[in-house]
Design a protein around this motif. Structure first.
Motif, PDB file in Angstrom:
ATOM      1  N   ILE A 246      37.196 -37.435 -18.596  1.00 17.27           N
ATOM      2  CA  ILE A 246      38.083 -36.855 -19.349  1.00 17.27           C
ATOM      3  C   ILE A 246      38.082 -35.592 -19.364  1.00 17.27           C
ATOM      4  O   ILE A 246      39.054 -34.840 -19.339  1.00 17.27           O
ATOM      5  N   VAL A 247      37.080 -35.050 -19.741  1.00 20.78           N
ATOM      6  CA  VAL A 247      36.945 -33.584 -19.952  1.00 20.78           C
ATOM      7  C   VAL A 247      37.341 -32.742 -18.522  1.00 20.78           C
ATOM      8  O   VAL A 247      38.075 -31.924 -18.438  1.00 20.78           O
ATOM      9  N   MET A 248      36.710 -33.292 -17.295  1.00 19.38           N
ATOM     10  CA  MET A 248      36.978 -32.832 -16.324  1.00 19.38           C
ATOM     11  C   MET A 248      38.444 -33.042 -15.914  1.00 19.38           C
ATOM     12  O   MET A 248      39.231 -32.030 -15.146  1.00 19.38           O
ATOM     13  N   GLU A 249      39.001 -34.077 -15.976  1.00 20.64           N
ATOM     14  CA  GLU A 249      40.348 -34.424 -15.817  1.00 20.64           C
ATOM     15  C   GLU A 249      41.439 -33.331 -16.375  1.00 20.64           C
ATOM     16  O   GLU A 249      42.418 -32.844 -15.741  1.00 20.64           O
ATOM     17  N   VAL A 250      41.148 -33.035 -17.741  1.00 17.52           N
ATOM     18  CA  VAL A 250      42.237 -32.412 -18.413  1.00 17.52           C
ATOM     19  C   VAL A 250      42.014 -30.845 -18.150  1.00 17.52           C
ATOM     20  O   VAL A 250      42.788 -30.101 -18.092  1.00 17.52           O
ATOM     21  N   THR A 251      40.679 -30.380 -17.904  1.00 23.06           N
ATOM     22  CA  THR A 251      40.558 -28.971 -17.866  1.00 23.06           C
ATOM     23  C   THR A 251      40.254 -28.320 -16.507  1.00 23.06           C
ATOM     24  O   THR A 251      40.124 -27.359 -16.195  1.00 23.06           O
ATOM     25  N   GLY A 252      39.817 -29.448 -15.702  1.00 19.32           N
ATOM     26  CA  GLY A 252      39.466 -29.037 -14.298  1.00 19.32           C
ATOM     27  C   GLY A 252      38.109 -28.422 -14.208  1.00 19.32           C
ATOM     28  O   GLY A 252      37.657 -28.000 -13.231  1.00 19.32           O
ATOM     29  N   VAL A 253      37.143 -28.585 -15.203  1.00 24.27           N
ATOM     30  CA  VAL A 253      35.718 -27.932 -14.895  1.00 24.27           C
ATOM     31  C   VAL A 253      35.012 -29.100 -14.241  1.00 24.27           C
ATOM     32  O   VAL A 253      35.475 -30.087 -13.843  1.00 24.27           O
ATOM     33  N   SER A 254      33.924 -28.610 -13.863  1.00 26.17           N
ATOM     34  CA  SER A 254      32.695 -29.402 -13.213  1.00 26.17           C
ATOM     35  C   SER A 254      32.262 -30.633 -14.029  1.00 26.17           C
ATOM     36  O   SER A 254      32.287 -30.436 -15.306  1.00 26.17           O
ATOM     37  N   ARG A 255      31.494 -31.454 -13.599  1.00 24.61           N
ATOM     38  CA  ARG A 255      30.652 -32.452 -14.357  1.00 24.61           C
ATOM     39  C   ARG A 255      29.811 -31.608 -15.062  1.00 24.61           C
ATOM     40  O   ARG A 255      29.426 -32.205 -16.247  1.00 24.61           O
ATOM     41  N   GLU A 256      28.833 -30.722 -14.664  1.00 23.40           N
ATOM     42  CA  GLU A 256      28.051 -30.108 -15.072  1.00 23.40           C
ATOM     43  C   GLU A 256      28.460 -29.413 -16.357  1.00 23.40           C
ATOM     44  O   GLU A 256      27.941 -29.514 -17.455  1.00 23.40           O
ATOM     45  N   ARG A 257      29.654 -28.751 -16.120  1.00 25.42           N
ATOM     46  CA  ARG A 257      30.233 -27.911 -17.396  1.00 25.42           C
ATOM     47  C   ARG A 257      30.946 -28.803 -18.449  1.00 25.42           C
ATOM     48  O   ARG A 257      30.892 -28.557 -19.487  1.00 25.42           O
ATOM     49  N   ALA A 258      31.380 -29.760 -17.866  1.00 27.46           N
ATOM     50  CA  ALA A 258      32.120 -30.961 -18.856  1.00 27.46           C
ATOM     51  C   ALA A 258      30.752 -31.480 -19.683  1.00 27.46           C
ATOM     52  O   ALA A 258      31.023 -31.816 -21.273  1.00 27.46           O
ATOM     53  N   SER A 259      29.686 -31.885 -19.142  1.00 26.08           N
ATOM     54  CA  SER A 259      28.515 -32.249 -19.755  1.00 26.08           C
ATOM     55  C   SER A 259      28.016 -31.308 -20.953  1.00 26.08           C
ATOM     56  O   SER A 259      27.724 -31.590 -21.860  1.00 26.08           O
TER      57      SER A 259
END
Length: 307
Positions: A246-259
């Motif tokens: 969800i964080v990746m989808e909304v913000t466009g960040v990487s999986r690592e950054r979302a984590s």
């Protein structure tokens, strides 16, 4: 009322399934499936009433009220199921949506059929679970497929006397539950494939309506962005993965950054605001608080998001 039980819509015989015990297995199952397929249309007819209920519930919950479901047998189990799924899905307090069943938690597994015949027990269970302590803002949904369960009717009458909003969910037009409610939702699903087995079509209709009530409430409260459950509690591996996506989808960040944002922010909404605005957890929490917890509002001034 008891003498007329056999005339209830949910208790009458279904002419289409009169010889179901003589049918080949596949034909039997197709018949059941065809009857099930009629349920959605009956629920669709009640959407105006469901919409009124969602708006009324949301208005009261925003002010500190809570939503209670009460029922017996299948109706009670479905209410408890819907209520119990709200905290892990939307991170709401466990007392915001409560499900009560005649006979208590043991009746979820082993039916206590006699419990549904007591109006007094319905009242007692409501009182024991704190109903009415929110200055008249609590909402009761009385659930009874037949529309005549004494346990449910007793609770509904008590709730009305307490000045709370009472919603009746049944499958029999003109029933006692419908008449006892401030707002009635009555999908008339008709005779069951197996006479009186309201865990079938009536149960399906009940589940569909409860899905709408609780999901509609959470959308109105701002716990959803688009169709993403941004209030999800990442309490197991599946939900951690969902939160990251969800964080990746909304913000466009990487999986690592979302984590990393989730670890730092503690929840999905805070993580998203941190990514969108580049601020600290404290700043993100303050921005969400100023927006009454509604993520879309908090993001309105945050460029660079996909929301």
């Amino acid at each position: 009322m008891e003498a007329n039980l056999g005339t209830l819509l949910t208790e009458t015989r279904n002419s289409r399934s009169a010889d179901i015990d003589t049918l080949p297995t596949e034909q039997m199952l197709r018949l059941i499936n065809e009857e099930d397929a009629t349920v959605a249309a009956r629920v669709a007819e009640t959407i105006p009433a469901i919409a009124q209920a969602v708006d009324a519930i949301a208005e009261r919950v925003r002010q500190g009220g809570r939503l209670y479901y009460i029922g017996a047998g299948t109706s009670g189990r479905l209410g408890v199921l819907d209520a119990s799924e709200c905290p892990p899905t939307y991170s709401v307090p466990r007392d915001m949506v409560q499900g009560l069943i005649a006979g208590g938690d043991p009746a979820l597994r082993v039916s206590e059929e006699g419990a549904e015949d007591s109006r007094e027990r319905g009242v007692q269970d409501l009182v024991a679970n704190g109903f009415g302590q929110s200055a008249g803002l609590d909402v009761l949904v009385g659930i009874a497929a037949s529309g005549r369960t004494p346990y449910v009717l007793g609770a509904m009458e008590h709730a009305r006397d307490a000045g709370c909003l009472v919603i009746g969910l049944s499958c029999v037009p003109g029933s006692a539950v419908e008449q006892a409610a401030d707002l009635a939702i009555t999908p008339a699903t008709g005779p069951e494939v197996i006479t009186g087995s309201t865990r079938m079509k009536a149960g399906t209709a009940t589940k569909l309506v409860l899905n709408m009530l609780s999901t509609g409430l959470m959308v109105k409260l701002g716990y959803v962005l688009g169709n993403l459950m941004v209030n999800v509690a990442p309490t197991n591996a599946k939900l951690v993965d969902r939160a990251e996506r969800i964080v990746m989808e909304v913000t466009g960040v990487s999986r690592e950054r979302a984590s990393g944002l989730l670890r730092e922010g503690g929840n999905v909404k805070t993580a998203i605001v941190m990514a969108a605005r580049g601020g600290s957890r404290e700043q993100a929490e303050a921005q969400l608080q100023a927006a009454n917890g509604v993520l879309r509002a908090a993001l309105a001034a945050a460029p660079g998001t996909a929301a």
